[in-house]
Write a protein that holds these residues in place. Sequence first.
Motif, PDB file in Angstrom:
ATOM      1  N   ASN A 121       0.956  -1.015   0.028  1.00  0.00           N
ATOM      2  CA  ASN A 121      -0.057  -0.043   0.146  1.00  0.00           C
ATOM      3  C   ASN A 121       0.848   1.143  -0.068  1.00  0.00           C
ATOM      4  O   ASN A 121       0.430   2.193   0.650  1.00  0.00           O
ATOM      5  CB  ASN A 121      -0.839  -0.118   1.264  1.00  0.00           C
ATOM      6  N   LYS A 168      -0.250   5.197  -0.487  1.00  0.00           N
ATOM      7  CA  LYS A 168      -0.918   6.118   0.064  1.00  0.00           C
ATOM      8  C   LYS A 168       0.084   7.002   0.697  1.00  0.00           C
ATOM      9  O   LYS A 168      -0.281   8.152   1.415  1.00  0.00           O
ATOM     10  CB  LYS A 168      -1.488   5.276   1.397  1.00  0.00           C
ATOM     11  N   GLU A 179     -15.089   4.151   1.612  1.00  0.00           N
ATOM     12  CA  GLU A 179     -13.781   4.032   1.792  1.00  0.00           C
ATOM     13  C   GLU A 179     -12.969   4.796   0.579  1.00  0.00           C
ATOM     14  O   GLU A 179     -13.621   4.558  -0.394  1.00  0.00           O
ATOM     15  CB  GLU A 179     -13.271   2.593   1.657  1.00  0.00           C
ATOM     16  N   LYS A 180     -11.773   5.306   0.608  1.00  0.00           N
ATOM     17  CA  LYS A 180     -11.461   6.143  -0.523  1.00  0.00           C
ATOM     18  C   LYS A 180     -10.315   4.909  -1.291  1.00  0.00           C
ATOM     19  O   LYS A 180      -9.738   4.407  -0.590  1.00  0.00           O
ATOM     20  CB  LYS A 180     -10.460   7.210  -0.131  1.00  0.00           C
ATOM     21  N   GLU A 181     -10.610   5.257  -2.430  1.00  0.00           N
ATOM     22  CA  GLU A 181      -9.618   4.086  -3.543  1.00  0.00           C
ATOM     23  C   GLU A 181      -9.098   5.075  -4.529  1.00  0.00           C
ATOM     24  O   GLU A 181      -9.579   6.230  -4.920  1.00  0.00           O
ATOM     25  CB  GLU A 181     -10.479   2.985  -4.236  1.00  0.00           C
TER      26      GLU A 181
END
Length: 365
Positions: free
Chosen positions: A194, A197, A236-238
């Motif tokens: 991830n 981010k 949720e942020k994607e």
Amino acid sequence: MRVLTVIISFAMAAYSFAATAFYTSRLEKIARAVGFDMSVVMPPGIDTTGVVSHGGRPLRVRTNANGDVSHIGYKIFDDRVIGSYGSTDVFDFIERYVLELDLKLDGRSAALRMDVDNVKIVRGDMQMLRSVTPQTPFTIEEITRRMYRLKWNVGREELCLTFPADCQLMLGADVLELENMLERDVMRMKPLENGWKQALNGKELSAGDNVIIVDGGKYLSELIRGDIYLTVRNGEKELYCDRKNPSRSVGNIMLTGHSVKELPMRLSIVKYGDDTVLSGVTVRQFVAFCRAQGCKLYFGIKKTDGRRLTGTLFALNERMAYNHVLSVDFPLGILSGEREEVKAVVYPYIPLQNVTERFFIQDIE
């Protein structure tokens, strides 16, 4: 039996020689000059003092995530100060450079070497510089993309040192070695799952339709930006990815390295010597490499015809005043799940004064 013993001895000697890896050839020369035990296997990601010393002073030795010895120098700065600055580059250079001046690896005197490198003691002298310790009060001034000025209070006197923001000087490697280092380090880069981010460090602005823009600013022109697009699903942020808007989708991929599947990239490295073509590299690896170097990323789209998108990725490192410039040819079928290869040409370690908008406007492939 004697033959077997000799063979084993040679094998152990070869292993010992290869046990220690160094980030640059300069660091290996320093290690040999100070009597570093080349058979010592240094674990990755450590910062230690006392493994080796010079002139009665213990030296700081640091390794990177790959286990390379990435720094050797006098311990001049306090660990907490280095940690609060957010980068070790400047401090590593001073610690290593002062040691290099004492070692005279190239046979030059300290004064001559500093004159060649444009490193200047504006106030004070070399003896004062050698007396600086982690307890010596100091200030650091960064003149963005140009130079650094450090001042220490040595007793009742002030010591002032200036040096240019130059990646070859600060890393202790010439341009040919830097190009080879990029090839080596991109190939072995292991990005975090991830890691994208980490790029979300700008102000969030609404773009409507459940789309959020993370403002990444501009570089050279309004057409070259670091903006990342997010979408909100189930709260949720994607990362935004939709074939209907390839500009946003490809921009997201090139700025973060993130995609549903790993994207293979045929990467050509433009060198002073022979160019190199790498296969087996992914977009995520290259982006992770740039971010690991402390680069800020910007992407500009040159053109798209519905089948392919071409653009330029700029990896800006202000602290050492260089850019990696990546010219990209991106098949848009990738956004629909097709298995295609991104083609890219990278111009590495370009000094910032040499980077102009022509790298974006012109077809430089």
